[in-house]
Design a protein around this motif. Structure first.
Motif, PDB file in Angstrom:
ATOM      1  N   HIS A  52      18.172  51.983  28.060  1.00 40.13           N
ATOM      2  CA  HIS A  52      17.784  53.288  28.566  1.00 40.13           C
ATOM      3  C   HIS A  52      16.439  53.218  29.269  1.00 40.13           C
ATOM      4  CE1 HIS A  52      20.953  54.690  25.939  1.00 40.13           C
ATOM      5  NE2 HIS A  52      20.326  54.173  24.902  1.00 40.13           N
ATOM      6  N   VAL A  97      30.892  56.559  31.152  1.00 37.36           N
ATOM      7  CA  VAL A  97      29.491  56.208  30.954  1.00 37.36           C
ATOM      8  C   VAL A  97      28.639  57.342  31.504  1.00 37.36           C
ATOM      9  CG1 VAL A  97      27.629  54.617  31.568  1.00 37.36           C
ATOM     10  CG2 VAL A  97      29.909  53.720  31.060  1.00 37.36           C
ATOM     11  N   ASN A  98      27.759  57.873  30.659  1.00 39.30           N
ATOM     12  CA  ASN A  98      26.852  58.931  31.090  1.00 39.30           C
ATOM     13  C   ASN A  98      25.456  58.594  30.580  1.00 39.30           C
ATOM     14  OD1 ASN A  98      25.362  61.279  31.526  1.00 39.30           O
ATOM     15  ND2 ASN A  98      27.131  62.616  31.185  1.00 39.30           N
ATOM     16  N   ALA A  99      24.612  58.100  31.475  1.00 35.83           N
ATOM     17  CA  ALA A  99      23.269  57.651  31.093  1.00 35.83           C
ATOM     18  C   ALA A  99      22.358  58.807  30.719  1.00 35.83           C
ATOM     19  CB  ALA A  99      22.649  56.839  32.235  1.00 35.83           C
ATOM     20  N   ASP A 100      22.757  60.038  31.010  1.00 32.83           N
ATOM     21  CA  ASP A 100      21.951  61.195  30.625  1.00 32.83           C
ATOM     22  C   ASP A 100      22.215  61.626  29.185  1.00 32.83           C
ATOM     23  OD1 ASP A 100      20.684  61.507  33.133  1.00 32.83           O
ATOM     24  OD2 ASP A 100      22.454  62.529  33.926  1.00 32.83           O
ATOM     25  N   ALA A 101      23.275  61.117  28.594  1.00 28.57           N
ATOM     26  CA  ALA A 101      23.617  61.489  27.220  1.00 28.57           C
ATOM     27  C   ALA A 101      22.617  60.886  26.245  1.00 28.57           C
ATOM     28  CB  ALA A 101      25.027  61.027  26.881  1.00 28.57           C
ATOM     29  N   CYS A 141      25.673  57.698  22.168  1.00 26.39           N
ATOM     30  CA  CYS A 141      27.110  57.492  22.350  1.00 26.39           C
ATOM     31  C   CYS A 141      27.890  58.384  21.384  1.00 26.39           C
ATOM     32  CB  CYS A 141      27.447  56.020  22.125  1.00 26.39           C
ATOM     33  SG  CYS A 141      29.167  55.605  22.503  1.00 26.39           S
ATOM     34  N   ASP A 198      29.971  54.863  26.747  1.00 25.32           N
ATOM     35  CA  ASP A 198      28.608  54.342  26.669  1.00 25.32           C
ATOM     36  C   ASP A 198      27.633  55.318  27.305  1.00 25.32           C
ATOM     37  OD1 ASP A 198      26.573  52.573  26.077  1.00 25.32           O
ATOM     38  OD2 ASP A 198      26.966  51.234  27.763  1.00 25.32           O
ATOM     39  N   HIS A 199      26.358  55.126  26.993  1.00 27.02           N
ATOM     40  CA  HIS A 199      25.329  56.007  27.552  1.00 27.02           C
ATOM     41  C   HIS A 199      24.102  55.229  28.016  1.00 27.02           C
ATOM     42  CE1 HIS A 199      22.413  56.345  23.964  1.00 27.02           C
ATOM     43  NE2 HIS A 199      23.305  55.431  23.630  1.00 27.02           N
ATOM     44  N   PHE A 236      27.205  67.774  30.701  1.00 25.68           N
ATOM     45  CA  PHE A 236      27.948  66.947  29.759  1.00 25.68           C
ATOM     46  C   PHE A 236      29.398  67.388  29.553  1.00 25.68           C
ATOM     47  CE2 PHE A 236      23.500  66.497  28.090  1.00 25.68           C
ATOM     48  CZ  PHE A 236      23.323  65.194  28.538  1.00 25.68           C
ATOM     49  N   LEU A 263      28.774  61.615  22.883  1.00 25.27           N
ATOM     50  CA  LEU A 263      29.931  61.573  23.778  1.00 25.27           C
ATOM     51  C   LEU A 263      31.237  61.519  22.982  1.00 25.27           C
ATOM     52  CD1 LEU A 263      28.619  59.072  26.492  1.00 25.27           C
ATOM     53  CD2 LEU A 263      28.640  61.578  26.570  1.00 25.27           C
ATOM     54  N   ASP A 315      29.180  52.279  22.846  1.00 29.15           N
ATOM     55  CA  ASP A 315      27.726  52.062  22.915  1.00 29.15           C
ATOM     56  C   ASP A 315      27.370  50.749  23.599  1.00 29.15           C
ATOM     57  OD1 ASP A 315      25.199  53.154  22.399  1.00 29.15           O
ATOM     58  OD2 ASP A 315      24.919  51.916  20.616  1.00 29.15           O
TER      59      ASP A 315
END
Length: 328
Positions: free
Chosen positions: A301, A131-135, A138, A116-117, A2, A141, A93
């Motif tokens: 998600h 954008v980090n889908a592992d977070a 939001c 966004d996540h 991250f 981040l 988000d």
């Protein structure tokens, strides 16, 4: 996993410095993560001395976010053509304009920065952002951006961002990989002034009595599919009329259903109008509900997604069950 790159931190700094005014917006029907992420971005702009307007299409259905409703508007401040050219748009988000809802004004054409996540989010070539889908949230981040740009988070903002992270993680129940990094970050927020006990009470207390009654109706209506691994329930127009929209509490529904032995995924559908529905999907670890939501124009998600589409509950349920059969 991250740690923000210096290039990404510089990108948001340049974005802020290169615009004179900002609109900040998240998705329609905002939840705690969406609202607090917007408030976190506002705090960053306050530090840089940049004016902005907080926007939301609403409605503010969730009891825990109503206290911030007055800070947001669904009508954009008027700008002439030259002002629009010097205005930046922050989207939190969410990454799709269509999910922002109905705003009185034109959101298209602005220089845009997205944070966004969601797994189903993606940035076009013309849009800046991260954008980090592992977070896990939001707001998490936004915390990282605040700390990288400015430093330690002020006490009131720490409480706000901690609140947002807690809402999207189910008070950390949904964390999987990289939990140590997340807890390290939220420990900084606690050190800066966030109070876990107060936050838990703010999220889970004060629910309208009507939501408890509606929860009973939805539990009684639930049916099992796919050898009991999938549970589906729904809310009718008559239910909404009787019990109202105040203080929606679908999170409790998901938690109760997923705690039942053998249940791996839950679907909750609501008939919003005679011809449209919204749906929420939740799952245990291995079931990717975002793949199902995408089939109906939604996303989100791996373990928590939603959708809105045309149709009626009675015709959508068999279609949704069929799609779940592909991923379960």
């Amino acid at each position: 996993m991250f740690e923000l790159s210096q290039e990404k931190v510089q990108e948001i700094r340049d974005f802020i410095e290169n615009h004179n005014f900002f609109f900040i917006i998240g998705h329609k029907e905002p939840d705690g993560d969406c609202i607090t992420s917007c408030l976190g971005l506002a705090a960053i702009l306050d530090y840089f001395g940049k004016p902005y307007q907080l926007l939301s299409a609403g409605p503010f259905k969730r009891n825990e976010v109503i206290r911030w409703q007055e800070k947001f508007s669904d009508t954009m401040e008027f700008q002439d053509e030259s002002e629009r050219k010097s205005t930046g748009l922050f989207i939190a988000d969410c990454s799709e304009i269509i999910r922002l809802g109905d705003i009185d004004g034109d959101l298209k054409g602005f220089d845009t920065f997205v944070i966004d996540h969601h797994k189903t989010s993606e940035l076009g070539d013309e849009i800046k952002g991260y954008v980090n889908a592992d977070a896990p949230a939001c707001a998490f981040l936004v915390q990282l951006f605040y700390e990288a740009l400015i430093g330690p988070v002020p006490s009131e903002l720490a409480k706000i961002l901690f609140f947002g992270i807690c809402t999207d993680t189910g008070f950390f129940r949904f964390l999987t990989d990289n939990s140590a990094e997340v807890f390290a970050a939220v420990s900084r927020l606690v050190a800066d002034g966030a109070d876990p006990r107060t936050t838990y009470r703010e999220i889970n207390s004060g629910k309208p009595y009507s939501t408890r009654k509606l929860l009973g109706v939805l539990l009684g209506r639930a049916e099992r599919y796919l050898d009991g691994r999938l549970v589906v329930t729904y809310e009718t127009l008559e239910d909404t009329k009787k019990w109202g929209l105040e203080g929606r509490d679908s999170d409790s529904l998901y938690q109760l259903m997923l705690s039942a032995k053998g249940v791996e995924a839950v679907v909750f559908l609501r008939q919003d109008t005679p011809t449209t529905c919204t749906g929420g999907f939740r799952s245990q670890d291995k079931i990717d509900v975002s793949a199902v939501a995408a089939k109906f124009g939604g996303g989100g998600h791996k373990n928590a997604s939603g959708m809105s589409c045309n149709g009626k509950v009675e015709t959508l349920i068999p279609q949704i069950v069929k799609e779940f059969a592909r991923v379960m």
